[in-house]
Design a protein around this motif. Sequence first.
Motif, PDB file in Angstrom:
ATOM      1  N   PRO A 476      -2.335  -5.464  10.598  1.00 32.67           N
ATOM      2  CA  PRO A 476      -2.252  -5.388  12.060  1.00 32.67           C
ATOM      3  C   PRO A 476      -3.533  -5.925  12.690  1.00 32.67           C
ATOM      4  CG  PRO A 476      -2.681  -3.215  11.124  1.00 32.67           C
ATOM      5  CD  PRO A 476      -2.413  -4.134   9.970  1.00 32.67           C
ATOM      6  N   PRO A 477      -3.484  -6.281  13.962  1.00 34.33           N
ATOM      7  CA  PRO A 477      -4.686  -6.796  14.640  1.00 34.33           C
ATOM      8  C   PRO A 477      -5.837  -5.790  14.561  1.00 34.33           C
ATOM      9  CG  PRO A 477      -2.721  -7.121  15.995  1.00 34.33           C
ATOM     10  CD  PRO A 477      -2.303  -6.272  14.848  1.00 34.33           C
ATOM     11  N   GLY A 478      -7.008  -6.300  14.251  1.00 34.31           N
ATOM     12  CA  GLY A 478      -8.200  -5.468  14.199  1.00 34.31           C
ATOM     13  C   GLY A 478      -8.449  -4.800  12.864  1.00 34.31           C
ATOM     14  N   PHE A 479      -7.520  -4.947  11.902  1.00 33.44           N
ATOM     15  CA  PHE A 479      -7.712  -4.263  10.624  1.00 33.44           C
ATOM     16  C   PHE A 479      -8.905  -4.831   9.868  1.00 33.44           C
ATOM     17  CE2 PHE A 479      -6.942  -4.023   6.008  1.00 33.44           C
ATOM     18  CZ  PHE A 479      -6.929  -2.642   5.854  1.00 33.44           C
ATOM     19  N   ASP A 480      -9.057  -6.164   9.870  1.00 30.48           N
ATOM     20  CA  ASP A 480     -10.178  -6.764   9.139  1.00 30.48           C
ATOM     21  C   ASP A 480     -11.508  -6.306   9.719  1.00 30.48           C
ATOM     22  OD1 ASP A 480      -9.585  -8.086  11.484  1.00 30.48           O
ATOM     23  OD2 ASP A 480     -10.238 -10.054  10.752  1.00 30.48           O
ATOM     24  N   ALA A 481     -11.603  -6.233  11.053  1.00 28.19           N
ATOM     25  CA  ALA A 481     -12.848  -5.771  11.679  1.00 28.19           C
ATOM     26  C   ALA A 481     -13.100  -4.301  11.362  1.00 28.19           C
ATOM     27  CB  ALA A 481     -12.784  -5.991  13.186  1.00 28.19           C
ATOM     28  N   ALA A 482     -12.044  -3.486  11.417  1.00 33.92           N
ATOM     29  CA  ALA A 482     -12.209  -2.062  11.112  1.00 33.92           C
ATOM     30  C   ALA A 482     -12.641  -1.863   9.667  1.00 33.92           C
ATOM     31  CB  ALA A 482     -10.901  -1.324  11.379  1.00 33.92           C
ATOM     32  N   LEU A 483     -12.061  -2.629   8.749  1.00 37.49           N
ATOM     33  CA  LEU A 483     -12.413  -2.487   7.338  1.00 37.49           C
ATOM     34  C   LEU A 483     -13.878  -2.834   7.107  1.00 37.49           C
ATOM     35  CD1 LEU A 483     -11.051  -1.756   4.633  1.00 37.49           C
ATOM     36  CD2 LEU A 483     -10.703  -4.199   4.250  1.00 37.49           C
ATOM     37  N   ARG A 484     -14.366  -3.850   7.818  1.00 35.56           N
ATOM     38  CA  ARG A 484     -15.780  -4.218   7.678  1.00 35.56           C
ATOM     39  C   ARG A 484     -16.686  -3.087   8.170  1.00 35.56           C
ATOM     40  NH1 ARG A 484     -13.706  -9.411   9.513  1.00 35.56           N
ATOM     41  NH2 ARG A 484     -13.876 -10.936   7.817  1.00 35.56           N
ATOM     42  N   VAL A 485     -16.312  -2.469   9.291  1.00 31.76           N
ATOM     43  CA  VAL A 485     -17.126  -1.377   9.834  1.00 31.76           C
ATOM     44  C   VAL A 485     -17.114  -0.176   8.880  1.00 31.76           C
ATOM     45  CG1 VAL A 485     -17.368   0.265  11.732  1.00 31.76           C
ATOM     46  CG2 VAL A 485     -16.774  -2.115  12.211  1.00 31.76           C
ATOM     47  N   TRP A 486     -15.929   0.187   8.381  1.00 33.34           N
ATOM     48  CA  TRP A 486     -15.833   1.315   7.447  1.00 33.34           C
ATOM     49  C   TRP A 486     -16.672   1.062   6.195  1.00 33.34           C
ATOM     50  CZ3 TRP A 486      -9.818   1.006   7.956  1.00 33.34           C
ATOM     51  CH2 TRP A 486      -9.427   1.601   9.143  1.00 33.34           C
ATOM     52  N   ALA A 487     -16.579  -0.161   5.659  1.00 31.86           N
ATOM     53  CA  ALA A 487     -17.304  -0.471   4.424  1.00 31.86           C
ATOM     54  C   ALA A 487     -18.809  -0.519   4.657  1.00 31.86           C
ATOM     55  CB  ALA A 487     -16.812  -1.799   3.852  1.00 31.86           C
ATOM     56  N   HIS A 488     -19.229  -1.125   5.760  1.00 27.82           N
ATOM     57  CA  HIS A 488     -20.658  -1.199   6.067  1.00 27.82           C
ATOM     58  C   HIS A 488     -21.247   0.207   6.209  1.00 27.82           C
ATOM     59  CE1 HIS A 488     -24.457  -2.384   7.803  1.00 27.82           C
ATOM     60  NE2 HIS A 488     -24.192  -1.721   8.913  1.00 27.82           N
ATOM     61  N   ALA A 489     -20.541   1.076   6.919  1.00 28.88           N
ATOM     62  CA  ALA A 489     -21.018   2.453   7.078  1.00 28.88           C
ATOM     63  C   ALA A 489     -20.992   3.199   5.750  1.00 28.88           C
ATOM     64  CB  ALA A 489     -20.167   3.180   8.112  1.00 28.88           C
ATOM     65  N   ALA A 490     -19.987   2.915   4.901  1.00 28.83           N
ATOM     66  CA  ALA A 490     -19.908   3.574   3.597  1.00 28.83           C
ATOM     67  C   ALA A 490     -21.072   3.175   2.709  1.00 28.83           C
ATOM     68  CB  ALA A 490     -18.587   3.238   2.914  1.00 28.83           C
ATOM     69  N   VAL A 491     -21.516   1.914   2.812  1.00 28.75           N
ATOM     70  CA  VAL A 491     -22.702   1.479   2.064  1.00 28.75           C
ATOM     71  C   VAL A 491     -23.921   2.283   2.500  1.00 28.75           C
ATOM     72  CG1 VAL A 491     -24.305  -0.442   1.714  1.00 28.75           C
ATOM     73  CG2 VAL A 491     -21.836  -0.843   1.576  1.00 28.75           C
ATOM     74  N   GLN A 492     -24.056   2.516   3.803  1.00 29.35           N
ATOM     75  CA  GLN A 492     -25.171   3.316   4.300  1.00 29.35           C
ATOM     76  C   GLN A 492     -25.092   4.756   3.791  1.00 29.35           C
ATOM     77  OE1 GLN A 492     -24.399   2.418   8.535  1.00 29.35           O
ATOM     78  NE2 GLN A 492     -26.444   1.511   8.612  1.00 29.35           N
ATOM     79  N   LEU A 493     -23.881   5.310   3.763  1.00 32.64           N
ATOM     80  CA  LEU A 493     -23.714   6.667   3.251  1.00 32.64           C
ATOM     81  C   LEU A 493     -24.117   6.756   1.786  1.00 32.64           C
ATOM     82  CD1 LEU A 493     -20.251   7.561   4.859  1.00 32.64           C
ATOM     83  CD2 LEU A 493     -22.461   8.552   5.469  1.00 32.64           C
ATOM     84  N   GLU A 494     -23.704   5.776   0.989  1.00 35.24           N
ATOM     85  CA  GLU A 494     -24.054   5.790  -0.430  1.00 35.24           C
ATOM     86  C   GLU A 494     -25.559   5.643  -0.627  1.00 35.24           C
ATOM     87  OE1 GLU A 494     -22.207   3.691  -4.301  1.00 35.24           O
ATOM     88  OE2 GLU A 494     -23.401   2.368  -3.033  1.00 35.24           O
ATOM     89  N   ASN A 495     -26.179   4.743   0.128  1.00 32.07           N
ATOM     90  CA  ASN A 495     -27.630   4.549  -0.010  1.00 32.07           C
ATOM     91  C   ASN A 495     -28.387   5.832   0.315  1.00 32.07           C
ATOM     92  OD1 ASN A 495     -27.321   1.882  -0.764  1.00 32.07           O
ATOM     93  ND2 ASN A 495     -27.537   1.084   1.326  1.00 32.07           N
ATOM     94  N   ARG A 496     -27.906   6.556   1.311  1.00 35.95           N
ATOM     95  CA  ARG A 496     -28.562   7.820   1.665  1.00 35.95           C
ATOM     96  C   ARG A 496     -28.422   8.836   0.538  1.00 35.95           C
ATOM     97  NH1 ARG A 496     -26.971   9.809   7.423  1.00 35.95           N
ATOM     98  NH2 ARG A 496     -24.957  10.167   6.420  1.00 35.95           N
TER      99      ARG A 496
END
Length: 740
Positions: A476-496
């Motif tokens: 659906p529209p916006g899924f690729d952008a949402a997935l990038r945001v979720w993954a980028h934030a998840a990388v930050q969570l893991e690094n912490r």
Amino acid sequence: MSKKIDLMQNRPRRGSVVLFVARNGKVRLGEVIADPVAAQEELQVQDTGSARSRIKFRDVLLNLGAAANGLAAKQLQIEQAAAEIDLALLLEAHPEWHKGAGIAVSAIAEEYFGKNPKSDEEAAMFLALQRDNRFALSGEKALYRPPAPVRRQRHSEQERQQLFETLRATMTEALQKNWGAAEIDTHPFGKKLARLARATLEQRRFYPETWRKEFVLHLHSLNTLTGYRDARHLLFDWLKKIGRVSPQADVFIFSEPVLRRHNRRLQMPVSSEQLSVISEREPVISEQLSVSGNQKLKIGNENPVAIIEQPATSIQYPASSIQNPELVVTIDNPETTDRDDALSLRRTEIGVEIGVHTPLLEVLAPKGTLFDEWAYDVGASAYLPHRKVPMLPADISEGLGSLNAGGEKPVLSFYFSISADHPPRLSRVVCERITIGLNTNYESVEASLMEASWDQLAKDGSGVMTFKEGANAPWPPGFDAALRVWAHAAVQLENRRLENGAKIFNRDEIDVRVGADGIVHLRRISRDSIPHKMVAEWMIAVNQAAAQFCHENNLPCIYRVQESIAPEREDEDGAGRSHVRAQLKPERAPHRDLGVDGYTQITSPLRRYSDLVMQRQIVSFLQTGKPHYSQTDLWARALSIEEMTRRIQRLESRAELYWKCVYLSQHLGETYTARLGRSQGYNPRIILQIADLDLRLYVPPSGIEGIEERKIPPHYSPKEVQAVCLAMDADKAAMRFQIT
């Protein structure tokens, strides 16, 4: 509760024999002499002495149906069965009954007879308990009243040991002579032997634990006679042969009595009346009611009395100016039908807000209802390779409660705010309704990405992903952008978490599925894939946030704590570390392997009862400012749930091992990469670890060809080999491998 439902659906009629509680509190048998009127709550009954009386319907314990030969013959039959019941054996097997807690008579009967008791058997148990002055009956429960202590005579212990040795000898004779049901039924020790075999298979305390252990060792010593190296399958097949187990029974579900009982419940159709009660419960829409991670109760309408006065079963949802998430997505395994977590994205003035949502089950399975009692009894869903036993009925777990796309669902939401100035942090916790936009799976998401692994994505710390050309088409529209945001934030969570000492476990898993035709299918799942790691990080974040929420608001909580890390061991594979199991504690403490200062579980309320309990705790606080459970009540439930959950986990592991062996039997002659070693001790065993299947086997010396036993190295320095499976019998655990 289920007994009363059965009686409502099958009301006693004229000629029915019922077991009821008389006015003097005694349990009696009687025959209904007149059809009851629907509007009345009374029955007219007559006993064997022709004495008539009126009884309340609520005092009826069992409906035994019509007596073909009359009430007198029926009563004589039940009284004879009651006289044969050995309550002393039950008391010895269950010392916890001595504490004085009420025990359901149906549970006592099931424990004694080793199966779901018939109505006559349950009635016999009622009469046996009533005649024994060590028990007091109270409705459907029995209370143990300990007699004055009597010194146990030594000769009784000797007699019991002689009985056990007789049962062992009888088992040997039964296997040697291939006895069937007729021989067991006529043998003087046949019934006791069948009970011992069943108690050993089910790991029940009907007989002393030492008896069961010695019985298993005895069965292992007979493997040359029986061909079985697995005592469980030997006992199961033998019980089927003598008619104590249904031919359609499943060995794994049958061997776990609680799961077997729960599976029978799930096969009962959910009545339209029960579903209508659920569907008609409309939530009360009120002003926004939410709590952030660092503040106390916040109510938009500043008048908490109006909200607190709502009925206890009502759920408060926000009706605020905050816009709903732009996109709500569930990502699960392809075969998942009970979807209990979703991710969402909403843009704000200062950045974005990511939501993690779990289905709100207080309306579907409130505390104290039938479904809640079922879930508490079993503790968790069981996912076996060949079948699934859900914690809640499919109408709830896969229908009304599942986060299926296209429907508006009540959820408990944890929102995390993100901006250029700060990484993800908990911003608010709220009960609300959201519309699920998409159900997808890990494989579909992974197939759309250019990056091969999470490590590749997180290497530069940016979390920027690239979609394959044309990959946006099915989304659906916006899924690729949402997935990038979720993954980028998840990388930050893991690094912490890594900065706090977290350990990374990227070991691949082998998913085992059995088709309707009995063919076993294996699928390798990489836990290092981007969608798997992304979803896992957000689940950890929510569980940590729930623990933080409870700690800051002084809510009793089931914390999962791992305050120490096991020492390094040379013989461990994978990460080279022997994991310390997390412990349950009522106080918050770190979980070292996850690198968090507090941790609970709340993300799978459809699958784990402990998650449902914690959801109730937080939702109650959002509604009333008070916890749902006290610390004492919560801790008692936690210990009970944890024990059953671990039993189910062990059962899942055994089932997975069995079906992997079946897979080997279906692929004889194939070559696998493996490691070969020998354990140490008085009776060393040969260990074959097949890396391709993530399978660890204990192979008898006669099952290894191509290498001398004395040349097999110790298990802590195994030898890399190629193993060809020449023969495999999963039921008997008999196998043969060619080693090169």
